[in-house]
Each structure stands twice: as C-alpha cells, then as structure tokens.
Write a protein that holds these residues in place. Sequence first.
Motif, mmCIF file in Angstrom:
data_model
loop_
_atom_site.group_PDB
_atom_site.id
_atom_site.type_symbol
_atom_site.label_atom_id
_atom_site.label_comp_id
_atom_site.label_asym_id
_atom_site.label_seq_id
_atom_site.Cartn_x
_atom_site.Cartn_y
_atom_site.Cartn_z
ATOM 1 N N UNK A 11 0.707 -1.182 0.119
ATOM 2 C CA UNK A 11 0.029 -0.138 0.011
ATOM 3 C C UNK A 11 0.759 1.330 -0.070
ATOM 4 N N UNK A 12 0.393 2.293 -0.714
ATOM 5 C CA UNK A 12 1.156 3.547 -0.654
ATOM 6 C C UNK A 12 0.816 4.306 0.669
ATOM 7 N N UNK A 13 -0.131 4.281 1.456
ATOM 8 C CA UNK A 13 -0.091 4.986 2.610
ATOM 9 C C UNK A 13 -0.669 3.797 3.751
ATOM 10 N N UNK A 14 0.281 3.298 4.428
ATOM 11 C CA UNK A 14 -0.099 2.348 5.482
ATOM 12 C C UNK A 14 -1.376 2.642 6.356
ATOM 13 N N UNK A 15 -1.256 3.798 7.088
ATOM 14 C CA UNK A 15 -2.248 4.301 7.950
ATOM 15 C C UNK A 15 -3.574 4.285 7.388
ATOM 16 N N UNK A 16 -3.460 5.095 6.361
ATOM 17 C CA UNK A 16 -4.912 5.196 5.360
ATOM 18 C C UNK A 16 -5.288 3.947 5.030
ATOM 19 N N UNK A 56 5.492 0.204 1.308
ATOM 20 C CA UNK A 56 6.398 -0.090 0.334
ATOM 21 C C UNK A 56 7.878 -0.042 0.660
ATOM 22 N N UNK A 57 8.254 0.547 1.753
ATOM 23 C CA UNK A 57 9.516 0.412 2.552
ATOM 24 C C UNK A 57 9.688 -0.845 3.035
ATOM 25 N N UNK A 58 8.767 -1.087 3.822
ATOM 26 C CA UNK A 58 8.906 -2.620 4.538
ATOM 27 C C UNK A 58 8.908 -3.755 3.526
ATOM 28 N N UNK A 59 8.116 -3.593 2.516
ATOM 29 C CA UNK A 59 8.131 -4.735 1.611
ATOM 30 C C UNK A 59 9.484 -4.694 0.832
ATOM 31 N N UNK A 60 10.036 -3.558 0.464
ATOM 32 C CA UNK A 60 11.343 -3.475 -0.272
ATOM 33 C C UNK A 60 12.367 -4.108 0.759
ATOM 34 N N UNK A 61 12.173 -3.926 1.973
ATOM 35 C CA UNK A 61 13.324 -4.725 3.119
ATOM 36 C C UNK A 61 13.145 -6.235 2.925
ATOM 37 N N UNK A 62 11.999 -6.834 3.012
ATOM 38 C CA UNK A 62 11.875 -8.419 2.704
ATOM 39 C C UNK A 62 11.882 -8.670 1.196
ATOM 40 N N UNK A 63 11.826 -7.942 0.276
ATOM 41 C CA UNK A 63 12.319 -8.427 -0.983
ATOM 42 C C UNK A 63 12.621 -7.422 -1.693
ATOM 43 N N UNK A 64 13.831 -7.454 -1.528
ATOM 44 C CA UNK A 64 15.081 -6.355 -2.066
ATOM 45 C C UNK A 64 15.109 -6.446 -3.588
ATOM 46 N N UNK A 65 14.628 -7.550 -4.194
ATOM 47 C CA UNK A 65 15.094 -7.807 -5.635
ATOM 48 C C UNK A 65 14.061 -7.091 -6.647
ATOM 49 N N UNK A 66 14.687 -6.788 -7.828
ATOM 50 C CA UNK A 66 13.685 -6.452 -8.975
ATOM 51 C C UNK A 66 12.918 -7.400 -9.528
ATOM 52 N N UNK A 67 11.962 -7.033 -9.982
ATOM 53 C CA UNK A 67 10.956 -5.817 -9.822
ATOM 54 C C UNK A 67 10.635 -5.687 -8.323
ATOM 55 N N UNK A 68 10.689 -4.512 -7.872
ATOM 56 C CA UNK A 68 10.366 -4.273 -6.492
ATOM 57 C C UNK A 68 8.663 -4.018 -6.479
ATOM 58 N N UNK A 70 5.191 -2.890 -5.613
ATOM 59 C CA UNK A 70 4.517 -1.704 -5.695
ATOM 60 C C UNK A 70 3.288 -1.516 -5.001
ATOM 61 N N UNK A 71 2.645 -0.162 -4.700
ATOM 62 C CA UNK A 71 1.285 0.013 -4.196
ATOM 63 C C UNK A 71 0.245 -0.732 -5.186
ATOM 64 N N UNK A 72 -0.572 -1.369 -4.742
ATOM 65 C CA UNK A 72 -1.643 -2.126 -5.614
ATOM 66 C C UNK A 72 -1.120 -3.412 -6.136
ATOM 67 N N UNK A 73 -0.014 -3.821 -5.894
ATOM 68 C CA UNK A 73 0.620 -5.273 -6.147
ATOM 69 C C UNK A 73 0.363 -6.146 -5.289
ATOM 70 N N UNK A 74 -0.376 -7.127 -5.154
ATOM 71 C CA UNK A 74 -0.684 -8.114 -4.187
ATOM 72 C C UNK A 74 0.259 -9.257 -4.310
ATOM 73 N N UNK A 75 0.480 -9.866 -3.076
ATOM 74 C CA UNK A 75 1.063 -11.156 -3.169
ATOM 75 C C UNK A 75 0.625 -11.986 -2.054
#
Length: 131
Positions: A11-16, A56-68, A70-75
């Motif tokens: 998500x782009x805005x965690x608290x929202x 997005x910052x936390x997701x980039x930590x546990x998934x540091x590889x490209x493609x990063x 992105x908001x709206x991208x489920x896993x």
Amino acid sequence: MVAVVQVNLIVSDLERSREFYQRLGVEFLPRHRDGDGPAEAWVSVDTGITFVLHSTRFAAWWDENAPQPVPGGPQMDLEVASPREVDRIVDEVRAAGATVVKPPADMPFRMRFAIVLDPDGYRIGLKAPLT
C-alpha cells in the motif's frame, strides 16, 4: 501439500489503508522489522486467511530484488512442508522458465522464504518455518 496462509497488500499509505480496513471490521497487530517504533506493516487478526498491509519501504526490505513491490501489487504466500521444500519448488519452477524474484533465504521472522512470479506476473511467496 501447500496452504494459502497469507495475502500481502502493498500500500502507498499504510495508516490510510489500516483505517479503511478497520472501518470494515478488521483488527490488526503491528509488525516491526526490529523492536518497537512505528508499525511497518499491519497483520490482520481473525480473518480466516491472514492478510498483511505492507508499506512499500517494509516490502522493499523483505523483497529487495527487482522488480520491486509496488502499491496495488498483491502477493499471496504459500506455506510448504519444510525449508528444503521451498528450495525444491524454486528449483522446479525456475527450470520450467518461471522468474525467481527472491531466491530462498532464511529470514529474521524465522521462515525460509522465496518469491516467484506466476505466468501473469503475480508475486507468490513460498515459505516454511525454520526448525
């Protein structure tokens, strides 16, 4: 045997996003990389299948590889029988031509974890508890 155990929403805005899902009746527990501090993700409570809101910052930590991520991208995360099974599955799908985004690694959250892309580009996490 595999089981769907978690769906991650980047998500782009965690608290929202947390506030939105709370209005729907979902309760959450915070997740942090280390110790206390501001939540970097929110884990649903009592929703059947766990879903997690990830900044997005936390997701980039546990998934540091490209493609990063992105908001709206489920896993979707699948839990498999053992850490060895994570490695076997990754080897098998790689040999069949699938993209391995994150090679298997032992993570601080005590799981063997990898990410592959399905044929349409959806991120599929593979994890097993470390013993």
